[in-house]
Each structure stands twice: as C-alpha cells, then as structure tokens.
Design an enzyme around this catalytic site. Structure first.
Site, PDB file in Angstrom:
ATOM      1  N   ASN A 134       5.302   3.155 -18.379  1.00 33.46           N
ATOM      2  CA  ASN A 134       5.170   3.437 -16.911  1.00 33.46           C
ATOM      3  C   ASN A 134       6.054   2.273 -16.224  1.00 33.46           C
ATOM      4  O   ASN A 134       5.319   1.170 -16.612  1.00 33.46           O
ATOM      5  CB  ASN A 134       3.811   3.776 -16.346  1.00 33.46           C
ATOM      6  CG  ASN A 134       3.691   3.720 -15.047  1.00 33.46           C
ATOM      7  OD1 ASN A 134       4.623   3.631 -14.250  1.00 33.46           O
ATOM      8  ND2 ASN A 134       2.213   3.569 -14.585  1.00 33.46           N
ATOM      9  N   GLU A 141       3.853   8.792  12.367  1.00 30.41           N
ATOM     10  CA  GLU A 141       2.941   9.664  10.916  1.00 30.41           C
ATOM     11  C   GLU A 141       2.803  11.049  11.053  1.00 30.41           C
ATOM     12  O   GLU A 141       2.884  11.622  10.080  1.00 30.41           O
ATOM     13  CB  GLU A 141       1.455   8.905  11.160  1.00 30.41           C
ATOM     14  CG  GLU A 141       0.525   9.379  10.187  1.00 30.41           C
ATOM     15  CD  GLU A 141       0.776   9.286   8.743  1.00 30.41           C
ATOM     16  OE1 GLU A 141       1.836   8.482   8.533  1.00 30.41           O
ATOM     17  OE2 GLU A 141      -0.065   9.921   7.950  1.00 30.41           O
TER      18      GLU A 141
END
Ligand code: F6R
Length: 604
Positions: A100, A477
């Site tokens: 990763n 948001e």
C-alpha cells in the site's frame, strides 16, 4: 488507501482475511486478492472489482490453510485489472508481496530487473518489490526484505510472505500498519476494524519499523534490524461500533449515531461552573499570536468553521489552508504560530506533510483527530481526540460533526485563556453546546421531509449550495456530500458571492440550497434567496424553527432547531447529509463505496 490483512494462527486464513478485508473495504474497492499457504505452496487468487467478486471466485478454489495475506486495492499505478491486483508474485511463485503506497523509484528499479531477466505481469509499482525481494533472497526472508527496502524508496505498508517460512514480514513508511496480538495467532492490518472480531490488543507500527509476525509472537525492529520497543495498546472501539447495526448503509448508521458521538466528543469537557473547558492539552494557548489550520476535504470545511469560531471567541487571527496547498506555499510561520491539523483518519498524507512543514518552521502543533494512535498523533505536540468512533462510510458524516464540536471547544479554551471571552458569554455558549446532542437528535427527524425533497430533485443535473459567514462551509460540505455519493454536480458559494458570477447558472431547473438560519446576517441571506427566486431558481432553504419569512420565497423550507448562530453548522449539516444520502439511494448509487474514492488518502 488500500486495505491489508495478514493472518498466521489456527483459524482458516481465508475466512479471517476476507472478513478483515470486508471491514477495510472503505479504504479501496477496485480489486482484491488473497494468498494462502496450501500444502506448502502459496496459492494466489485475485480479481478486479469489489471484494464480493473475489469472495465468489474463492468458492471455486480450495484455499484451506492457516497462514495467508490479502488486499483490497485503490488503484494508483495501473488500472483495476486482475493482473494489477495484489498480492504480487514472481514466476517462481514462492514469495508474495502486498503493498500500500507508492514506490517512487519503481521505474529505474523495474528497468534493472527486466535487464537482469525478470518478467513483469502487471503495470504496478508494487510488483518491483516482489522481484527485488526474490533477487535478494538467500534463505532469510527478513534480510531479503531489508535489502530490497534499502534500494526502494517512497511510501509503503509492505507485507511479504514466503512459502518456506510461516512468518509475515512487514514494514512501513508513511502508510499505516497495525499488528493484532492473539493467543497462538497474530494478525496484520491497515486499520483496527479488521482486527476487532479477534483482538483489541494492538501495536501501531511507526515509520521506519519492520516486524516479523509468527504464530508465537511479534518482533519489531528498525529497517537496519535493531530491536525497537513498541507499546501494546488496548483499543476501546467495540465490534458493534464498526458494524452496520441494522442500517442499510454505514453512512446512514453514522448519520444516526451523531447525537451519541457529540455526547462523546463533549463528554466531561464542558465546565459551565468554571466557564471553561477541560481538554487536557499541554500547549499554552496564551503563547500564540496566530493560528494556521490545515486539513483536506470535509475536515477542511471543519477548519473553516473553526476559523470563524476562533476569531469570534478567541480574537486570534486564523488562516486556513487545504493541506496540499499549504505545504507548497512556503507559509509564514514562527514559534508564535499554533498550527492545527484536523483529520478523521490521522493518516491523510497531505495533512501529515502540511503539519510537518509547520513544525519544521517552529510552530506549536495540535492534531484534532479521530483515530487513536494514527500517524499524525505521533508527530504533533498535542492531540485533541474527537471520539467519533470508527467511521466506515466513505463519505464522512459523524466525524465532521465531532470536528465542529472540537473546534468550538478549542475556541472556548483559547478565548478564556486569552481573556477575550468573558465568563458570562462563555457560560452561555457552553450551555448552548451542551444542548447540541438533543438538537441533532431533533434534526434527524427531518429525514422523511428531506427524502421527499430528494425525490423531487433527484434528476437534477446540477445543484447550487449557498451559505454566508459560518454557514458558508456548511454549504460547501453539503455540496461535497451530494457530489461524492450521488455524482450530481454541485457547486457551493458564499451567498454574497453569488451575484459575482454563479448567478448566471440560475434557471428553473437548478435547485439552490440556501443556509438561511438565524444569525446577524440573516437579512442578507434572505435577499440572496430573493435574487435566486427572481431568476426562476428552485430554492430549498434551511431555516430556523419559528421563521415565518423564508417560506414566502422558498419552494421548500427545512426547519432546523434553534441554536447559537456560531453552532448552527452542527445542526444544519444534518439535513444536507440526509439530502445527499436520500438522493444517492433514489439514484441507486453505491452509498458506502462511491466510485473512485477511498476513505483514507495516504498518497499525494
Ligand atoms: C469527504 C471525505 C474526505 C475526507 C478527506 C480528509 O466525505 O471523507 O473529503 O474528509 O479525505 O480525510 P481525513 O479527515 O481522514 O484526513
């Protein structure tokens, strides 16, 4: 991004790994793979697509064994295909590698390996590690990994297994890795939720750590092989907290958890009698004459709300930056700067690098963080935990609300210490904060009305969100949530800015969500609503209960409970989260795993 699980013990490794990957799928879900040692050989199965594709394909394989590793991917180098899925191996097939992160010098390494006769089967940077380790291997896997890592650089959480050794060799730099400790079994994972069914005793590896994980135990060293001591931490998150609890999606479950989350964030920290907050921080708030706040995505909008709170209550100048911009703009920082970073995961690489930049320049550093033991918490001078519990839904909801509450507490903390917030005002404000869990509970009752609005507009091509002052970030948001999970294009603007350009977009097909809650700027926002209406726009207003004005100009009004205007973002964001959720459900979107996204962004 990317989820890793490794297991060595007495259970069926494939079951532990698939179960763990399921809990980590929020970290990436464009392909998945597993390797299990079966009859002395590492058998690899990997598939493009979500984890279920791998799970279905495993029904046709006998992967019975007690030692294995698995991965769920968020693609960086190479498209999401079967060959690009992890684990990677070589022609011999005796070593498997899961990675990763990004190996930055993979191209020259790959050229060298090809010149020395290696054949590559994927387009990934990660595959070079499998070949490099194979080349270095002389019977000692740990040594081979160490030698390979001396040549490769970049970011990695690396997990390596060899068919001749029942040990998982891991190493990390930048990307997170946690080891779970059991009895006669041990685990490796990118994040704690994968471990919760089996153990709560964990070791968080630090940058530059390597570890060898066997059935019997775990040995942690640095990359040179010198032993290092790492604390065994007992995590408090329950298994139930990391599961859906009867809700169809994690996101909905997390939206409904918000009243409890706020109780946890605020719990024991508000002290009205002393007109202050007890945050247990070591930093001295009177030492600083300016504040910088850095964060990404939703956390950045929490930073923006934090700016208004800190400037209003602590009268300290605040600059906010998207973390990926801050680190490259050579910010003016000195030892009188308090640099705050906000992050749910505590692993976002841009945020980590931004706070490192501020620290290098002499700032005091404070993390406002959810994940305990995460990378950022180890680098900052002080951490204020937001206690939101595990957030699995890729679209952040409960962590946002907890960040807002944390920023409000920080503003009181600084305001009281700096003398800009008097006792009476502080007491009243804290009293309002204490009501927040109940008010958010009430706001959740808006769901049927919001679902109706979502249905009405779910075929819109675009949405506009407007808000003024501390409600401007709420507008951003709301737009971000809608974009992320419904894929409807949504723009947000500070309401007063609309007439400087975006007003050209308004016609009768455009739903415009306007945050019009009570505040000293309310009248100005109502004027903006009238401007939208005059041009045929469809207004969905979020207003305060008892408001009789707004409904004259808006097609739909969502009434949220009354609170202090500086706390209005906490209650107003709830219907916007629900609007995004219900719209995505109407459109048949994959709410918890929206396309192209990953929850924890550990690459630049
Ligand atoms: C949006 C979202 C992202 C994150 C951003 C920062 O719903 O989840 O925008 O807010 O990637 O993540 P953290 O807070 O983990 O640093």
């Amino acid at each position: 991004m990317c989820g890793i699980v490794g297991y060595v013990g007495f259970r069926e490794a494939s079951e532990v790994i698939l179960d763990g990957l399921k809990r980590l799928e929020y970290r990436g879900y464009d392909s998945a793979g597993i390797a299990v040692k079966v009859n002395g050989h590492l058998e690899v199965v990997k598939k493009a697509g979500k984890l279920q594709v791998l799970a279905d394909s495993l029904k046709e394989h006998n992967l019975s064994g007690q030692f294995g590793v698995g991965h769920t991917r968020w693609a960086t180098h190479g498209a999401p295909t079967d060959p690009n899925a992890h684990p990677h191996t070589t022609e011999k097939g005796d070593i498997v590698v899961i990675h990763n992160g990004i190996i930055e010098n993979y191209l020259p390494l790959k050229e060298g390996l090809i010149a020395r006769g290696h054949t590559f089967t994927s387009e990934t940077d990660s595959e070079v590690l499998a070949h490099l380790i194979e080349e270095k291997y002389r019977g000692d896997l740990v040594e081979a990994v160490r030698l390979a890592l001396a040549e490769a650089y970049g970011a990695y959480a690396l997990v390596v297994a060899h068919q001749d050794h029942e040990e998982i060799v891991v190493a990390r730099t930048v990307s997170p890795l946690v080891i779970g400790l059991g009895e006669g079994e041990n685990f490796v994972a990118s994040d704690v939720p994968a471990l919760l069914p089996y153990t709560r005793r964990v070791i968080f590896l630090h940058d530059g750590d390597m570890a060898v994980v066997t059935r019997e135990g775990v040995k942690v060293t640095d990359l040179a092989g010198n032993p290092v001591e790492r604390e065994v931490v007992t995590v408090e998150w329950s298994l139930e907290a990391a599961e859906k609890g009867g809700h169809p999606h994690y996101m909905l479950k997390e939206i409904y958890e918000q009243p409890r989350v706020l109780e946890n964030t605020l719990g024991g920290r508000l002290h009205e009698e002393e007109a202050g907050v007890e945050l247990g921080l070591k930093l001295d708030p009177t030492h600083y004459d300016k504040v910088h706040i850095v964060a990404c995505g939703t956390a950045y909008y929490a930073a923006w709300v934090g700016k208004y709170l800190l400037e209003a209550l602590a009268r300290v100048p605040v600059e906010i930056d998207v973390a990926s911009e801050y680190r490259y703009r050579d910010p003016v920082v000195d030892d009188k700067t308090l640099a705050i970073c906000i992050s749910q995961s505590g692993e976002t690489i841009d945020t980590l690098e931004a706070i490192r930049e501020a620290k290098r320049k002499g700032a005091g550093t404070l993390g406002v963080i959810n994940a305990k033991g995460s990378s950022i918490t180890r680098e900052v001078d002080d951490t204020l935990y937001i206690h939101a519990g595990p957030e699995i839904g890729v679209a952040s909801t409960k962590a946002y609300i907890a960040m807002l509450a944390a920023m409000a507490m920080l503003a009181v903390w600084m305001g009281r210490a700096r003398g800009s917030l008097d006792e009476k005002t502080a007491r009243e404000f804290l009293g309002e904060m204490r009501k927040l869990p109940r008010l958010v509970e009430e706001a959740l009752e808006l769901r049927p009305q919001v679902a109706h609005i979502a249905e009405k507009y779910h075929q819109a091509q675009d949405y506009l969100f407007l808000g003024r002052h501390i409600q401007a970030p709420t507008a951003y948001e709301g737009a971000l949530k809608l974009k992320e999970i419904s894929y409807i294009h949504a723009e947000a603007y500070p309401a007063g800015e609309m007439k400087h350009g975006p007003i050209a977009l308004i016609d009768e097909r455009l739903p415009v969500v306007v945050l019009a809650t009570q505040s000293p700027f309310y009248e100005k926002t109502v004027s903006n609503i009238q401007e939208v209406r005059a041009r045929g726009g469809r207004v969905i207003a979020v207003a305060t209960e008892g408001d009789t004005e707004v409904k004259k100009f808006a097609q739909d009004v969502i009434y949220v409970p009354q609170t202090h205007h500086l706390l209005a973002p906490v209650v107003s964001v709830v219907p916007l989260q629900l609007l995004a959720y219900e719209t995505a459900v109407f459109l048949g979107r994959d709410v918890d795993q929206p396309r192209n996204l990953a929850k924890s962004v550990t690459v630049e």
